[in-house]
Design an enzyme around this catalytic site. Sequence first.
Site, PDB file in Angstrom:
ATOM      1  N   GLU A  74       0.818  -1.218   0.000  1.00 20.94           N
ATOM      2  CA  GLU A  74       0.000   0.000   0.000  1.00 20.94           C
ATOM      3  C   GLU A  74       0.846   1.259   0.000  1.00 20.94           C
ATOM      4  OE1 GLU A  74      -2.461   1.960  -0.988  1.00 20.94           O
ATOM      5  OE2 GLU A  74      -3.741   0.344  -0.267  1.00 20.94           O
TER       6      GLU A  74
ATOM      7  N   GLY B 147       1.842   6.982  -1.168  1.00 24.72           N
ATOM      8  CA  GLY B 147       2.166   7.055   0.262  1.00 24.72           C
ATOM      9  C   GLY B 147       0.992   6.573   1.103  1.00 24.72           C
TER      10      GLY B 147
ATOM     11  N   ILE C  79      -2.115   7.278   0.998  1.00 27.83           N
ATOM     12  CA  ILE C  79      -3.455   7.179   0.386  1.00 27.83           C
ATOM     13  C   ILE C  79      -3.790   5.714   0.138  1.00 27.83           C
ATOM     14  CG2 ILE C  79      -4.903   7.841  -1.571  1.00 27.83           C
ATOM     15  CD1 ILE C  79      -2.872  10.012  -2.221  1.00 27.83           C
TER      16      ILE C  79
ATOM     17  N   GLY D  73      12.015  14.719   3.675  1.00 32.80           N
ATOM     18  CA  GLY D  73      11.870  13.254   3.566  1.00 32.80           C
ATOM     19  C   GLY D  73      10.957  12.817   2.440  1.00 32.80           C
TER      20      GLY D  73
ATOM     21  N   GLU E   6      13.373  10.592  -3.119  1.00 34.14           N
ATOM     22  CA  GLU E   6      14.094   9.329  -3.066  1.00 34.14           C
ATOM     23  C   GLU E   6      15.560   9.610  -2.726  1.00 34.14           C
ATOM     24  OE1 GLU E   6      12.569   6.230  -3.450  1.00 34.14           O
ATOM     25  OE2 GLU E   6      10.867   7.586  -3.302  1.00 34.14           O
TER      26      GLU E   6
ATOM     27  N   LYS F 129       5.306   3.748 -10.209  1.00 32.00           N
ATOM     28  CA  LYS F 129       4.003   3.699  -9.527  1.00 32.00           C
ATOM     29  C   LYS F 129       2.854   3.475 -10.513  1.00 32.00           C
ATOM     30  CE  LYS F 129       5.513   6.698  -5.738  1.00 32.00           C
ATOM     31  NZ  LYS F 129       5.683   8.092  -5.343  1.00 32.00           N
TER      32      LYS F 129
ATOM     33  N   GLY G 167       6.477  11.255   2.686  1.00 27.05           N
ATOM     34  CA  GLY G 167       6.777  11.693   4.054  1.00 27.05           C
ATOM     35  C   GLY G 167       6.627  10.518   5.003  1.00 27.05           C
TER      36      GLY G 167
HETATM   37  N1  NDP Z   1       9.957   8.735   1.851  1.00 25.15           N
HETATM   38  C1  NDP Z   1       8.743   8.575   1.356  1.00 25.15           C
HETATM   39  O1  NDP Z   1       7.922   9.479   1.391  1.00 25.15           O
HETATM   40  C2  NDP Z   1       8.357   7.262   0.755  1.00 25.15           C
HETATM   41  C3  NDP Z   1       9.279   6.261   0.576  1.00 25.15           C
HETATM   42  N2  NDP Z   1       8.880   5.083  -0.003  1.00 25.15           N
HETATM   43  C4  NDP Z   1       9.843   4.001  -0.188  1.00 25.15           C
HETATM   44  O2  NDP Z   1      10.252   3.538   1.096  1.00 25.15           O
HETATM   45  C5  NDP Z   1      11.584   3.045   1.036  1.00 25.15           C
HETATM   46  C6  NDP Z   1      12.422   3.746   2.072  1.00 25.15           C
HETATM   47  O3  NDP Z   1      12.400   5.120   1.784  1.00 25.15           O
HETATM   48  P1  NDP Z   1      12.866   6.198   2.845  1.00 25.15           P
HETATM   49  O4  NDP Z   1      12.462   5.774   4.212  1.00 25.15           O
HETATM   50  O5  NDP Z   1      12.409   7.514   2.346  1.00 25.15           O
HETATM   51  O6  NDP Z   1      14.432   6.105   2.671  1.00 25.15           O
HETATM   52  P2  NDP Z   1      15.564   6.496   3.663  1.00 25.15           P
HETATM   53  O7  NDP Z   1      16.780   6.700   2.818  1.00 25.15           O
HETATM   54  O8  NDP Z   1      15.141   7.567   4.615  1.00 25.15           O
HETATM   55  O9  NDP Z   1      15.742   5.199   4.544  1.00 25.15           O
HETATM   56  C7  NDP Z   1      16.248   4.038   3.976  1.00 25.15           C
HETATM   57  C8  NDP Z   1      16.552   3.062   5.108  1.00 25.15           C
HETATM   58  O10 NDP Z   1      17.030   1.850   4.540  1.00 25.15           O
HETATM   59  C9  NDP Z   1      18.232   1.469   5.205  1.00 25.15           C
HETATM   60  N3  NDP Z   1      19.082   0.768   4.272  1.00 25.15           N
HETATM   61  C10 NDP Z   1      19.610   1.229   3.124  1.00 25.15           C
HETATM   62  N4  NDP Z   1      20.377   0.296   2.557  1.00 25.15           N
HETATM   63  C11 NDP Z   1      20.368  -0.777   3.384  1.00 25.15           C
HETATM   64  C12 NDP Z   1      20.980  -2.048   3.362  1.00 25.15           C
HETATM   65  N5  NDP Z   1      21.775  -2.395   2.377  1.00 25.15           N
HETATM   66  N6  NDP Z   1      20.704  -2.901   4.365  1.00 25.15           N
HETATM   67  C13 NDP Z   1      19.894  -2.548   5.379  1.00 25.15           C
HETATM   68  N7  NDP Z   1      19.290  -1.351   5.454  1.00 25.15           N
HETATM   69  C14 NDP Z   1      19.541  -0.479   4.470  1.00 25.15           C
HETATM   70  C15 NDP Z   1      18.851   2.780   5.650  1.00 25.15           C
HETATM   71  O11 NDP Z   1      19.680   2.525   6.727  1.00 25.15           O
HETATM   72  P3  NDP Z   1      20.801   3.599   7.189  1.00 25.15           P
HETATM   73  O12 NDP Z   1      20.077   4.752   7.783  1.00 25.15           O
HETATM   74  O13 NDP Z   1      21.600   2.833   8.171  1.00 25.15           O
HETATM   75  O14 NDP Z   1      21.545   3.963   5.942  1.00 25.15           O
HETATM   76  C16 NDP Z   1      17.620   3.590   6.045  1.00 25.15           C
HETATM   77  O15 NDP Z   1      17.226   3.298   7.382  1.00 25.15           O
HETATM   78  C17 NDP Z   1      12.066   3.290  -0.402  1.00 25.15           C
HETATM   79  O16 NDP Z   1      11.876   2.124  -1.141  1.00 25.15           O
HETATM   80  C18 NDP Z   1      11.124   4.389  -0.897  1.00 25.15           C
HETATM   81  O17 NDP Z   1      10.961   4.367  -2.289  1.00 25.15           O
HETATM   82  C19 NDP Z   1       7.577   4.858  -0.349  1.00 25.15           C
HETATM   83  C20 NDP Z   1       6.628   5.813  -0.164  1.00 25.15           C
HETATM   84  C21 NDP Z   1       6.947   7.110   0.357  1.00 25.15           C
HETATM   85  N1  LIG Z   2       9.838  10.159  -3.529  1.00 24.71           N
HETATM   86  C1  LIG Z   2       8.470   9.775  -3.500  1.00 24.71           C
HETATM   87  C2  LIG Z   2       8.152   9.219  -2.157  1.00 24.71           C
HETATM   88  C3  LIG Z   2       6.943   8.413  -2.148  1.00 24.71           C
HETATM   89  O1  LIG Z   2       6.732   7.473  -2.865  1.00 24.71           O
HETATM   90  C4  LIG Z   2       7.607  10.996  -3.790  1.00 24.71           C
HETATM   91  O2  LIG Z   2       8.134  12.105  -3.788  1.00 24.71           O
HETATM   92  O3  LIG Z   2       6.425  10.818  -4.069  1.00 24.71           O
HETATM   93 NA    NA Z   3      -0.917   4.081  -0.787  1.00 24.13          NA
END
Ligand code: NDP
Ligand SMILES: N[C@@H](CC=O)C(=O)O
Ligand code: NA
Length: 359
Positions: free
Chosen positions: A47, A52, A54, A105, A108, A123, A226
């Site tokens: 989801e 995000g 939604i 946040g 990507e 997406k 976010g």
């Molecule tokens: N941010 C958003 O609004 C959204 C994000 N997403 C998806 O969610 C996922 C995470 O995004 P987001 O939270 O923004 O990213 P971040 O970069 O903030 O966080 C990524 C996390 O993954 C960890 N990580 C990275 N590489 C490894 C590895 N090799 N092994 C273990 N842990 C690892 C990092 O650890 P460390 O801190 O130690 O580097 C960090 O905690 C992505 O796939 C993104 O596309 C989906 C919807 C919305």
């Molecule tokens: N980088 C993405 C995060 C959520 O999927 C965005 O900006 O929409």
């Molecule tokens: Na969603």
Amino acid sequence: MEPARSLILQAIENGKHIVTANKAVISRYGSEIFDAANKKGVYVMLEAAVGGGIPVIQPLKQSLGANRIQTVTGIINGTTNYILTRMKNEGADFSEVLADAQRLGYAEADPTADIDGLDAGDKIAILASLAFGGRIKLEQVYCEGIRKVTATDITYAEKLGFVIKLLAIASRSPQATPDQDLLSVRVHPTLVTLSHPLASINDVYNAILVEGEPIGQVMFFGRGAGSGPTASAVVSDILNIVAVLQMQEAEVVNPIIPHEMMNCTHQHYCKIAPMEDLVTRFYTRFLTKDSPGVIGKLGTCFGQHHVSIESIVQTGFHENLAEIVVVTHDVLEGNFNQALSEIKGFDEIDSIPSILRVL
Ligand SMILES: NC(=O)C1=CN([C@@H]2O[C@H](COP(=O)(O)OP(=O)(O)OC[C@H]3O[C@@H](n4cnc5c(N)ncnc54)[C@H](OP(=O)(O)O)[C@@H]3O)[C@@H](O)[C@H]2O)C=CC1
Ligand SMILES: N[C@@H](CC=O)C(=O)O
Ligand code: NA
């Protein structure tokens, strides 16, 4: 992409259900992942991967399952919508706004995915697959990002009655035949007429407009990126999986136990606050004798009952009666009612034709 793909496949191999927000992995390796999951009898829940917080994946899979979908049109990248909105509203500089989106946040890890439309491409491939019931080859999705959109284009578009949005669109192609379905799946900056429902989706907000038969149009709206919104979707997926696991465990003892997220499990009544405790703004129209000091008397009475006034104006006359409109700030409905019952007793008051709450 890695180690996410390998971890997901390993977890499936170990009989685990999957919850992921990773649309890049799903749109590229979905076939491999879903084949493995189906073989092992586990779910892959995603989801958070589109829009995000939604809810759009589950509605497409379940609530809209009876429809023949014609088109899915979305603003499904929060970062680019945030950038375009600030460029339009503030004339803000592209790279400064991108830095803000990263700080908040939204972006990507490599924001190229956002800016060049690739994230929206991932997406829309996922949405198209759900809406049209088939797998999508990501390399066939046309992706054009917002790099070429300039302040000049934004201004011209505005003058012509449009706003520029990065749209992701999946639709049945007009060249489709009854024997051969054909889709068009694309991401590109698009001039959207101001009256269109997607024109007013700003900042990090996303919206997905689904058009189908027999539902017509339905639109999903909310924060597309976010930490909070994404966590909302991830944790809800986990709760769904937990409900399935509980059901499977309980079935051993009781074979007719239903899915906890689909049946009604609530047995207590919620407590509802009385209207007297509501905090709201009020619009009130009075007809009064045109005597001096009436506005002051109204103001004093409201003040004595802790009803703070935002505006009080005499708007005109009706058959020798003065028409006075009062708009309050947020007030306690009980206090407002007390003030009003006192005001009704004033000699100057002829009638109170309207009392409306203001949002
Ligand atoms: N941010 C958003 O609004 C959204 C994000 N997403 C998806 O969610 C996922 C995470 O995004 P987001 O939270 O923004 O990213 P971040 O970069 O903030 O966080 C990524 C996390 O993954 C960890 N990580 C990275 N590489 C490894 C590895 N090799 N092994 C273990 N842990 C690892 C990092 O650890 P460390 O801190 O130690 O580097 C960090 O905690 C992505 O796939 C993104 O596309 C989906 C919807 C919305
Ligand atoms: N980088 C993405 C995060 C959520 O999927 C965005 O900006 O929409
Ligand atoms: Na969603």
